[in-house]
Motif scaffolding. Structure first.
Motif, mmCIF file in Angstrom:
data_model
loop_
_atom_site.group_PDB
_atom_site.id
_atom_site.type_symbol
_atom_site.label_atom_id
_atom_site.label_comp_id
_atom_site.label_asym_id
_atom_site.label_seq_id
_atom_site.Cartn_x
_atom_site.Cartn_y
_atom_site.Cartn_z
ATOM 1 N N SER A 1 0.838 -1.204 0.000
ATOM 2 C CA SER A 1 0.000 0.000 0.000
ATOM 3 C C SER A 1 0.872 1.252 0.000
ATOM 4 N N GLY A 2 2.004 1.188 0.681
ATOM 5 C CA GLY A 2 2.934 2.320 0.674
ATOM 6 C C GLY A 2 3.466 2.614 -0.716
ATOM 7 N N CYS B 1 -2.969 -18.024 -4.522
ATOM 8 C CA CYS B 1 -4.414 -17.898 -4.735
ATOM 9 C C CYS B 1 -4.753 -16.808 -5.748
ATOM 10 N N GLY B 2 -3.738 -16.008 -6.152
ATOM 11 C CA GLY B 2 -3.957 -14.915 -7.091
ATOM 12 C C GLY B 2 -3.989 -13.552 -6.432
ATOM 13 N N GLY B 3 -4.267 -13.508 -5.120
ATOM 14 C CA GLY B 3 -4.289 -12.239 -4.394
ATOM 15 C C GLY B 3 -2.887 -11.787 -4.019
ATOM 16 N N HIS C 1 -4.646 -10.400 0.830
ATOM 17 C CA HIS C 1 -5.734 -9.639 1.446
ATOM 18 C C HIS C 1 -6.320 -8.727 0.371
ATOM 19 N N MET C 2 -7.604 -8.463 0.472
ATOM 20 C CA MET C 2 -8.276 -7.644 -0.517
ATOM 21 C C MET C 2 -7.665 -6.240 -0.620
ATOM 22 N N LEU C 3 -7.284 -5.650 0.503
ATOM 23 C CA LEU C 3 -6.712 -4.305 0.497
ATOM 24 C C LEU C 3 -5.433 -4.262 -0.340
ATOM 25 N N TYR C 4 -4.530 -5.212 -0.103
ATOM 26 C CA TYR C 4 -3.257 -5.210 -0.821
ATOM 27 C C TYR C 4 -3.438 -5.637 -2.269
ATOM 28 N N THR C 5 -4.415 -6.485 -2.527
ATOM 29 C CA THR C 5 -4.724 -6.864 -3.909
ATOM 30 C C THR C 5 -5.191 -5.646 -4.670
#
Length: 103
Positions: free
Chosen positions: A46-47, A80-82, A92-96
């Protein structure tokens, strides 16, 4: 620090110290020995997104090594693709979302 930087007043407000902002963003992303770098390990992806957005708004996106950024982002992808927040972290959805936005 803000008081030691001369700010030229313009009609819409003080001038933005673009070079100082650019230097700060690049420094915090490369200063691997700093406390802040160490404690933010879990949200590194995210950074990268936040730093790239800030540099884009400053008109300095070319300051980033695109190949290095893409390589790092892809290395955070899990089976898993994420994407995880850093190497070896769970997806995690946020980092994806951050990864997709960066790529």
């Amino acid at each position: 620090l803000a008081t030691s930087i001369p700010m030229k007043a313009v009609a819409s407000g003080p001038a933005l110290a673009r070079a100082l902002h650019r230097s700060y963003i690049l420094r915090v992303s490369s200063d691997t020995d700093s406390f802040e770098f160490q404690v933010s390990e879990h949200l590194r992806l995210s950074g990268v997104y936040w730093g790239a957005c800030a540099l884009h708004l400053l008109g300095e996106l070319q300051s980033l090594d695109a190949a290095q950024v893409v390589s790092f982002v892809r290395s955070c992808q899990r089976g898993c693709g994420g994407f995880g927040g850093n190497l070896g972290h769970d997806a995690h959805m946020l980092y994806t979302l951050s990864a997709v936005q960066v790529l």
